[in-house]
Design an enzyme around this catalytic site. Structure first.
Site, PDB file in Angstrom:
ATOM      1  CB  CYS A   1      -0.923  -0.012   1.219  1.00  0.00           C
ATOM      2  SG  CYS A   1      -1.962   1.461   1.318  1.00  0.00           S
TER       3      CYS A   1
ATOM      4  CB  CYS B   1      -0.674   2.505   4.042  1.00  0.00           C
ATOM      5  SG  CYS B   1      -2.166   1.872   3.286  1.00  0.00           S
ATOM      6  CG  ASP B   2       3.183   1.138   4.478  1.00  0.00           C
ATOM      7  OD1 ASP B   2       2.713   1.644   5.513  1.00  0.00           O
ATOM      8  OD2 ASP B   2       3.037  -0.047   4.155  1.00  0.00           O
TER       9      ASP B   2
END
Ligand code: NAP
Length: 312
Positions: free
Chosen positions: A135, A138-139
């Protein structure tokens, strides 16, 4: 454990599920939606969408919030964080037991979506959360001024590679062929980006590191030669597989596990519909998931009407 009874139970709170929720509730049947986690589905993790009609640019989370609010207007009941333990789709009513509750419903609409496929190579499981991520939204921010490899040549890989250049100093796209699968407009953005280098005809065979990832081993598909490149992170985007663990074996699926439906979204079981990415569909987009949800819900409402006729 509490037992609930509804006309329609929707499994999955992404675009297909919310659209089904809106159409079923508005169609006058009592409707609930359950999800294994928080609501919003895969698009909640998309930074931006630019191909959902009516919105030139909109954040994935924002769009899903609008879907949810719209379904709320017609009385959709929502149960997030419900992990399914037992599911009986054949009985009437259909029975779904989660860790905390039991749901009975005349029809079930499966909208459980899909999840990223894994490379299944040494080091992948070991370094999840320590350099291996599925992701970018997200990261990505953890990789400021770092070097990243994105694996795959589809829309996801190429779009996310471009997104990751906001943080990383360099992004390799590693693709197993000499031509990308991504849409041309998405490819052009990658080709025009100085931070992106595409490594063609190559597969990643191993992810190496110490506490975190520090390199990957590549194998050239044409000459068989192996090489190593230093990277701080790797994002595999090699496709998706359906979230069907709980109903595999009960329902007809294709060779990759996607649920087979007819044009009304009906599956091989009466009163059970499948919509969105979880079904065998030629296009996986928010718009097609929403369309599936509408078609499935309308036919689910019609099916409930036929059950009433049988009783009389
Ligand atoms: P995808 O379109 O199936 O692409 C997967 C890519 O990974 C392909 O390039 C494939 O190579 C490669 N691949 C597959 N298995 C591999 C392996 N074991 N090792 C190395 N490479 C491998 O998947 P996706 O990009 O996740 O997209 C999924 C669906 O969502 C698609 O329908 C896509 O169009 C849609 N989507 C759309 C958008 C958008 O419209 N903005 C954004 C994201 C996703 P080959 O090309 O050689 O098969």
């Amino acid at each position: 454990m509490q037992t609930y009874e509804f006309d329609t139970l929707i499994l999955g709170g992404g675009p297909a599920g919310f659209s089904a929720g809106l159409y079923a509730s508005r169609g006058g049947v009592s409707t609930a939606l359950i999800d294994i986690s928080m609501l919003g589905g895969q698009p909640s993790n998309y930074l931006e969408l630019e191909n959902y009609p009516g919105f030139a640019k909109i954040g994935g989370f924002d769009l899903m919030e609008k879907f949810e609010q719209h379904a709320d207007m017609f009385g959709l009941q929502k149960f997030p964080m419900q992990e399914i333990e037992i599911i009986d789709l054949v009985s009437q009513p259909k029975v779904i037991k989660t860790k905390t509750d039991e749901f009975h419903a005349k029809t079930v609409i499966i909208a459980t979506g899909a999840k990223p496929m894994k490379l299944c190579i040494p080091g992948e499981e070991e370094f999840i959360g320590r350099g291996v991520s599925y992701c970018a939204v997200c990261d990505g921010a953890f990789y400021k001024d770092k070097v990243i490899a994105v694996v795959g040549g589809g829309n996801s890989a190429v779009e996310e590679a471009v997104y990751l250049t906001k943080f990383a100093s360099k992004v390799y796209i590693i693709h197993r062929r000499d031509e990308l699968r991504a849409d041309k407009i998405i490819q052009q953005r990658a080709f025009a980006n100085d931070k992106i280098e595409i490594i063609w005809d190559s597969c990643v065979t191993e992810i190496k590191g110490d506490k975190t990832v520090n390199s990957i081993i590549l194998k050239n598909a044409k000459n068989g030669e192996s090489s190593s490149i230093s990277v701080d992170g790797i994002f595999p985007y090699i496709g998706i597989c359906p979230n069907i663990d709980k109903f595999s074996g009960q329902i007809a699926q294709d060779s990759k596990g996607f649920i087979l439906t007819d044009e009304t979204m009906k599956t091989s079981i009466d009163g059970v519909y499948a919509v969105g990415d979880v079904r065998n569909t030629p296009l996986r987009q928010v718009i097609t998931a929403a369309s599936d949800g509408a078609i499935g819900a309308v036919h689910s409402v019609k099916y409930i009407e036929t059950l009433k006729e049988v009783k009389v």
